[in-house]
Design a protein around this motif. Structure first.
Motif, mmCIF file in Angstrom:
data_model
loop_
_atom_site.group_PDB
_atom_site.id
_atom_site.type_symbol
_atom_site.label_atom_id
_atom_site.label_comp_id
_atom_site.label_asym_id
_atom_site.label_seq_id
_atom_site.Cartn_x
_atom_site.Cartn_y
_atom_site.Cartn_z
ATOM 1 N N UNK A 101 0.731 -1.032 0.762
ATOM 2 C CA UNK A 101 0.034 -0.341 -0.099
ATOM 3 C C UNK A 101 0.561 1.283 -0.159
ATOM 4 N N UNK A 102 1.958 0.970 1.045
ATOM 5 C CA UNK A 102 2.216 2.506 0.772
ATOM 6 C C UNK A 102 4.422 2.230 1.251
ATOM 7 N N UNK A 103 4.923 3.250 -0.273
ATOM 8 C CA UNK A 103 5.826 2.898 -0.296
ATOM 9 C C UNK A 103 6.700 4.120 0.359
ATOM 10 N N UNK A 104 8.007 3.748 1.276
ATOM 11 C CA UNK A 104 9.115 4.577 1.485
ATOM 12 C C UNK A 104 10.094 4.490 1.521
ATOM 13 N N UNK A 105 10.675 5.704 1.175
ATOM 14 C CA UNK A 105 12.462 5.220 1.060
ATOM 15 C C UNK A 105 12.971 6.667 1.533
ATOM 16 N N UNK A 106 13.794 5.708 2.573
ATOM 17 C CA UNK A 106 14.518 7.726 2.762
ATOM 18 C C UNK A 106 14.936 9.026 2.178
ATOM 19 N N UNK A 107 15.786 8.514 1.583
ATOM 20 C CA UNK A 107 15.980 9.469 0.162
ATOM 21 C C UNK A 107 16.094 8.704 -1.121
ATOM 22 N N UNK A 108 16.534 9.213 -2.048
ATOM 23 C CA UNK A 108 16.567 8.690 -3.325
ATOM 24 C C UNK A 108 17.814 8.326 -4.093
ATOM 25 N N UNK A 109 19.000 7.968 -3.635
ATOM 26 C CA UNK A 109 19.620 7.567 -3.903
ATOM 27 C C UNK A 109 19.968 6.481 -4.148
ATOM 28 N N UNK A 110 20.808 5.370 -4.780
ATOM 29 C CA UNK A 110 20.838 4.885 -6.100
ATOM 30 C C UNK A 110 20.835 3.328 -4.935
ATOM 31 N N UNK A 111 20.523 3.372 -3.658
ATOM 32 C CA UNK A 111 20.994 2.489 -3.148
ATOM 33 C C UNK A 111 19.559 2.065 -1.909
ATOM 34 N N UNK A 112 18.922 3.235 -1.858
ATOM 35 C CA UNK A 112 17.862 3.060 -0.868
ATOM 36 C C UNK A 112 16.715 3.243 -2.614
ATOM 37 N N UNK A 113 17.070 3.313 -2.939
ATOM 38 C CA UNK A 113 15.851 3.880 -4.040
ATOM 39 C C UNK A 113 15.650 2.905 -5.678
ATOM 40 N N UNK A 114 16.900 2.147 -5.740
ATOM 41 C CA UNK A 114 17.143 1.103 -6.697
ATOM 42 C C UNK A 114 15.781 -0.086 -7.356
ATOM 43 N N UNK A 115 15.710 -0.454 -6.075
ATOM 44 C CA UNK A 115 14.173 -1.855 -6.187
ATOM 45 C C UNK A 115 12.812 -1.227 -6.294
ATOM 46 N N UNK A 116 12.870 1.052 -5.826
ATOM 47 C CA UNK A 116 11.256 1.176 -6.565
ATOM 48 C C UNK A 116 11.338 0.611 -8.227
ATOM 49 N N UNK A 117 11.754 0.997 -9.302
ATOM 50 C CA UNK A 117 11.146 -0.061 -10.586
ATOM 51 C C UNK A 117 12.462 -1.021 -10.560
ATOM 52 N N UNK A 118 12.119 -1.742 -11.732
ATOM 53 C CA UNK A 118 12.971 -2.843 -12.050
ATOM 54 C C UNK A 118 12.837 -2.583 -13.489
ATOM 55 N N UNK A 119 13.450 -3.281 -14.820
ATOM 56 C CA UNK A 119 13.367 -3.978 -15.485
ATOM 57 C C UNK A 119 12.498 -5.148 -15.654
ATOM 58 N N UNK A 120 11.084 -5.377 -16.496
ATOM 59 C CA UNK A 120 10.792 -6.567 -16.662
ATOM 60 C C UNK A 120 11.628 -7.144 -17.527
ATOM 61 N N UNK A 121 11.209 -8.454 -17.973
ATOM 62 C CA UNK A 121 12.085 -9.484 -18.784
ATOM 63 C C UNK A 121 12.272 -9.624 -20.108
ATOM 64 N N UNK A 122 11.279 -7.457 -20.614
ATOM 65 C CA UNK A 122 12.063 -7.779 -22.105
ATOM 66 C C UNK A 122 12.546 -6.398 -22.175
ATOM 67 N N UNK A 123 12.660 -6.307 -20.725
ATOM 68 C CA UNK A 123 14.043 -5.150 -20.894
ATOM 69 C C UNK A 123 13.370 -3.620 -20.283
ATOM 70 N N UNK A 124 11.648 -3.907 -20.434
ATOM 71 C CA UNK A 124 11.663 -1.899 -19.726
ATOM 72 C C UNK A 124 11.078 -2.033 -18.478
#
Ligand code: ZN
Length: 279
Positions: A101-124
């Motif tokens: 329901x809710x996602x928080x990252x303490x800040x947007x540096x790559x080692x905290x926010x990297x998992x907010x998005x991902x690449x699917x099997x087609x690379x999108x």
């Protein structure tokens, strides 16, 4: 473990290595090395610590780790091993991404926010938690989109810009907020302009996810800070305030990059690790 009405799970993902100079700034190596031995490249062990909470029928994710988009170059630079990411860890808990329901990252540096998005099997690129609201300080977003020359390599726009593309998955905050009953965000700044601490409360009990305000156990000393901090004096001020409250009210603290036992309590200035929280 349970904290009043809150069910808590801690996921220690993405074991990697961080430069000792980056981690401890002006603290002499002869002091920090006693607690965190460095390898021959001056790197110390680190992790990414994510907290999953179930409370009042909601699922809350705090911190998302490095994710699956990292370049080979960066993976080598930081000796990233055990690439089990947050989604696999969630799967073990029986939580599907759509149930968050809710996602928080303490800040947007790559080692905290990297998992907010991902690449699917087609690379999108896709948003990892498609039905969640994402709570980000406006000042953090603005800085991450237009970072200064020093902060440039710490922000990877693919981590967060898809959140604002075409759907309103982001809720921008300006300062402290209670985003759900008992779920508080405290704007602390210091490390980055919009750094925030998550505080979950159930009655008198509370758990705080510190982000890089308190990276590892040596950072439990107020003046031991990272060289990456943009405003060290603000970090000291906010840490002192947090430690004061944590000790007085026995808050459970979760440290952002401690690889061993990242959760614990402060008792008379001493760190008492809480092993029950680590799954
Ligand atoms: Zn960090």
């Amino acid at each position: 473990m349970r904290l009043g009405d809150i069910e808590l799970h801690l996921l220690v993902t993405d074991h990697w290595k961080a430069d000792g100079g980056l981690m401890f700034g002006v603290v002499p190596k002869i002091l920090w090395e006693k607690q965190k031995p460095a390898d021959r490249n001056n790197m110390v062990d680190a992790s990414c610590v994510c907290l999953i909470a179930r409370m009042n029928g909601r699922v809350i994710v705090c911190e998302t780790g490095i994710g699956n988009k990292i370049s080979e170059k960066r993976a080598q630079q930081f000796a990233i091993r055990e690439p089990e990411d947050l989604l696999h860890a969630l799967q073990r808990l029986g939580i599907r991404p759509e149930e968050v329901d809710a996602v928080v990252t303490t800040h947007l540096h790559w080692d905290h926010a990297g998992g907010l998005t991902r690449r699917n099997q087609l690379g999108a690129l896709q948003v990892t938690f498609p039905k969640a609201r994402h709570f980000i300080q406006r000042s953090e977003w603005d800085f991450a989109v237009h970072p200064d020359v020093r902060s440039k390599s710490s922000y990877l726009i693919d981590d967060f810009t898809p959140l604002a593309d075409g759907h309103d998955a982001v809720e921008f905050l300006t300062g402290d907020a209670e985003i759900l009953p008992g779920v508080h965000l405290r704007h602390v700044g210091g490390h980055t302009p919009g750094s925030q601490v998550l505080i979950l409360r159930s009655g008198e009990l509370a758990c705080a996810v510190t982000g890089d305000l308190v990276c590892q156990t040596p950072h439990l000393r107020v003046p031991w800070n990272m060289s990456a901090d943009l405003e060290p004096l603000r970090v000291f001020e906010q840490k002192a305030r947090l430690f004061d409250e944590a000790e007085k009210h026995r808050w459970l603290l979760v440290l952002s990059h401690e690889p061993d036992l990242p959760a614990g309590y402060l008792e008379e200035g001493r760190w008492i690790a809480e092993p029950r929280l680590t799954t």
